[in-house]
Structures are given as C-alpha cells and as structure tokens.
Design a protein around this motif. Structure first.
Motif, short mmCIF file in Angstrom:
data_model
loop_
_atom_site.label_atom_id
_atom_site.label_comp_id
_atom_site.label_asym_id
_atom_site.label_seq_id
_atom_site.Cartn_x
_atom_site.Cartn_y
_atom_site.Cartn_z
N THR A 19 -0.02 45.76 41.01
CA THR A 19 -0.59 46.98 41.38
C THR A 19 0.26 48.23 41.97
O THR A 19 -0.04 49.24 42.19
CB THR A 19 -1.13 46.65 42.92
OG1 THR A 19 -0.04 46.08 43.73
CG2 THR A 19 -2.26 45.18 42.56
N LEU A 53 0.96 43.22 47.30
CA LEU A 53 -0.33 43.17 46.80
C LEU A 53 -0.44 42.61 45.57
O LEU A 53 -0.27 43.60 44.51
CB LEU A 53 -1.07 44.64 47.25
CG LEU A 53 -2.50 44.52 46.98
CD1 LEU A 53 -3.18 43.73 47.83
CD2 LEU A 53 -3.21 45.93 47.08
N LYS A 54 -0.91 41.63 45.08
CA LYS A 54 -1.14 40.76 43.97
C LYS A 54 -2.10 41.53 43.26
O LYS A 54 -3.25 41.75 43.93
CB LYS A 54 -1.24 39.48 44.04
CG LYS A 54 0.10 38.80 44.51
CD LYS A 54 -0.13 37.19 44.45
CE LYS A 54 1.31 36.78 45.15
NZ LYS A 54 1.20 35.13 45.12
N VAL A 55 -2.44 41.41 41.81
CA VAL A 55 -3.34 41.71 41.05
C VAL A 55 -4.58 40.92 41.43
O VAL A 55 -4.34 39.63 41.39
CB VAL A 55 -3.29 41.75 39.68
CG1 VAL A 55 -4.18 42.17 38.80
CG2 VAL A 55 -2.04 42.99 39.13
N ALA A 56 -5.67 41.39 41.55
CA ALA A 56 -6.81 40.67 41.88
C ALA A 56 -7.26 39.78 40.34
O ALA A 56 -7.45 40.52 39.35
CB ALA A 56 -8.11 41.20 42.32
N PRO A 115 -11.77 40.59 40.58
CA PRO A 115 -12.54 41.41 41.60
C PRO A 115 -13.78 41.41 41.73
O PRO A 115 -14.47 41.80 42.81
CB PRO A 115 -11.56 42.74 41.33
CG PRO A 115 -11.17 42.67 39.62
CD PRO A 115 -11.16 41.16 39.32
N GLU A 155 -7.92 46.11 44.32
CA GLU A 155 -7.55 45.19 45.43
C GLU A 155 -7.39 45.77 46.72
O GLU A 155 -7.73 45.07 47.57
CB GLU A 155 -5.82 44.98 44.97
CG GLU A 155 -5.74 44.05 43.55
CD GLU A 155 -5.90 44.83 42.31
OE1 GLU A 155 -5.79 44.33 41.22
OE2 GLU A 155 -5.88 46.24 42.48
N GLU A 156 -7.24 47.11 46.91
CA GLU A 156 -7.27 47.64 48.40
C GLU A 156 -8.66 47.76 48.70
O GLU A 156 -9.18 47.71 49.82
CB GLU A 156 -7.00 49.03 48.24
CG GLU A 156 -5.24 49.26 47.98
CD GLU A 156 -4.95 50.50 47.77
OE1 GLU A 156 -4.08 51.12 48.66
OE2 GLU A 156 -5.18 51.22 46.65
#
Length: 117
Positions: free
Chosen positions: A10, A15-18, A21, A79-80
């Motif tokens: 990301t 913050l890991k990649v979803a 999503p 992700e946010e």
C-alpha cells in the motif's frame, strides 16, 4: 470487480494490502446498515450515515476495478476505506448503546452550547 489488479504493497506503514476488499466492505456495510436500522428514522446520524454507506456500497458493487472505486470514493486507498468502514461500524454500535437520540437526563447547564464563551 473482475478486473482487480493485485498490488504488492500500500505504501502506508503497517497497512497490508486487502486480500478481498469488495467482500470485506460488503460485510462491514451490511453490518453498519443493520445497526443504523435500529435507530429512529429521523435521527440525523442515521440519515447521513445510511446515505454515505449506501452510496459507497453502490460504488464498490458497480465499479469494475478497485482503483476506479478508490477514485470515486475519494478517501484514499481501499485499505483506508476499509478502516473507515470498521470505525463507522464501531461508532454506530456505540451510538446504539448510548441511545444518543434520547433527550438529556438533566437540563444542560446555562451557556453549555454557547461559543465563544
């Protein structure tokens, strides 16, 4: 979203990649809508939040790629947006517990809502 292009990271620390999503947001949005449905229909928080959640769910459902959805939502990476949806669900459940739409138990002190003092 069939055209999901996998990204490696990301670019945001911690913050890991979803992984999925669209599914994650679908679950979060449906839970939030269920919590909101338990509030009075005329309650302003319910009205505004329902509008926002339904709008974002529609974008997620009807946009072919995650990148396009991110642009249409305009609140950062997906992700946010997931973090925002999680926080909104927590808030909606707290407001249900607090019953914030009910009148105050005691009269507010004089000038409590006056600004500046």
């Amino acid at each position: 979203m069939a055209g999901v292009a996998a990204k490696a990271f990301t670019g945001l620390t911690g913050l890991k990649v979803a992984v999925n999503p669209t599914h994650t947001l679908g679950v979060l949005y449906s839970k939030t809508l269920r919590a909101l449905a338990k509030m009075p229909a005329e309650y302003p928080y319910r009205k505004q939040t329902e509008t926002l959640v339904v709008q974002r769910a529609d974008i997620i459902k009807n946009t072919p790629t995650i990148m396009e959805a991110e642009q249409k939502i305009g609140m950062g990476q997906i992700e946010e947006v997931i973090i925002q949806a999680e926080n909104e669900l927590v808030l909606a459940r707290n407001i249900l517990e607090w019953r914030a739409w009910e009148p105050l138990a005691e009269k507010a002190p004089k000038d409590q809502w006056k600004w500046p003092l």
